[in-house]
Motif scaffolding. Sequence first.
Motif, PDB file in Angstrom:
ATOM      1  N   LEU A   1       0.821  -1.213   0.000  1.00 29.34           N
ATOM      2  CA  LEU A   1       0.000   0.000   0.000  1.00 29.34           C
ATOM      3  C   LEU A   1       0.856   1.265   0.000  1.00 29.34           C
ATOM      4  O   LEU A   1       0.534   2.232  -0.696  1.00 29.34           O
ATOM      5  N   ASN A   2       1.959   1.249   0.737  1.00 31.46           N
ATOM      6  CA  ASN A   2       2.849   2.417   0.742  1.00 31.46           C
ATOM      7  C   ASN A   2       3.460   2.646  -0.633  1.00 31.46           C
ATOM      8  O   ASN A   2       3.583   3.792  -1.083  1.00 31.46           O
ATOM      9  N   ALA A   3       3.837   1.582  -1.316  1.00 30.07           N
ATOM     10  CA  ALA A   3       4.374   1.722  -2.675  1.00 30.07           C
ATOM     11  C   ALA A   3       3.308   2.262  -3.619  1.00 30.07           C
ATOM     12  O   ALA A   3       3.579   3.138  -4.451  1.00 30.07           O
ATOM     13  N   LEU A   4       2.094   1.754  -3.481  1.00 34.01           N
ATOM     14  CA  LEU A   4       1.010   2.181  -4.364  1.00 34.01           C
ATOM     15  C   LEU A   4       0.615   3.642  -4.171  1.00 34.01           C
ATOM     16  O   LEU A   4       0.023   4.247  -5.069  1.00 34.01           O
ATOM     17  N   LYS A   5       0.956   4.207  -3.028  1.00 33.83           N
ATOM     18  CA  LYS A   5       0.671   5.633  -2.795  1.00 33.83           C
ATOM     19  C   LYS A   5       1.460   6.537  -3.745  1.00 33.83           C
ATOM     20  O   LYS A   5       1.128   7.698  -3.914  1.00 33.83           O
ATOM     21  N   GLN A   6       2.487   5.974  -4.400  1.00 29.88           N
ATOM     22  CA  GLN A   6       3.265   6.744  -5.376  1.00 29.88           C
ATOM     23  C   GLN A   6       2.503   6.950  -6.687  1.00 29.88           C
ATOM     24  O   GLN A   6       2.866   7.798  -7.491  1.00 29.88           O
TER      25      GLN A   6
END
Length: 99
Positions: free
Chosen positions: A8-13
């Motif tokens: 999820l943190n990666a997808l926030k990019q």
Amino acid sequence: MVSKDDVLNALKQVADPHMGISIVDMGLITDVETDDEGNVSFTLTPTNPGCMSVIHMAGGAKQVVADLEGVKKVNVTVKGHMMEEDINKILSDEPIEKQ
């Protein structure tokens, strides 16, 4: 092992190009699953069933997750789009697998 939070943190990019807001913050990402072998899967549901940017967002999402340490394979499924069958075929025909 990569965690759901890592994904999820990666997808926030990845942002919706029309709104400029992360696809995670917009609530477009669901069904995030990871396993011990480095396989990751998730669903992207666009806000509009005719969204012209969904393939761009899905491809970007697939790439940022594939770039995470420990990820070997990424499966993105688009739901709720009038061309989801074609889009999902394109996404699955371009596998990102690392050794």
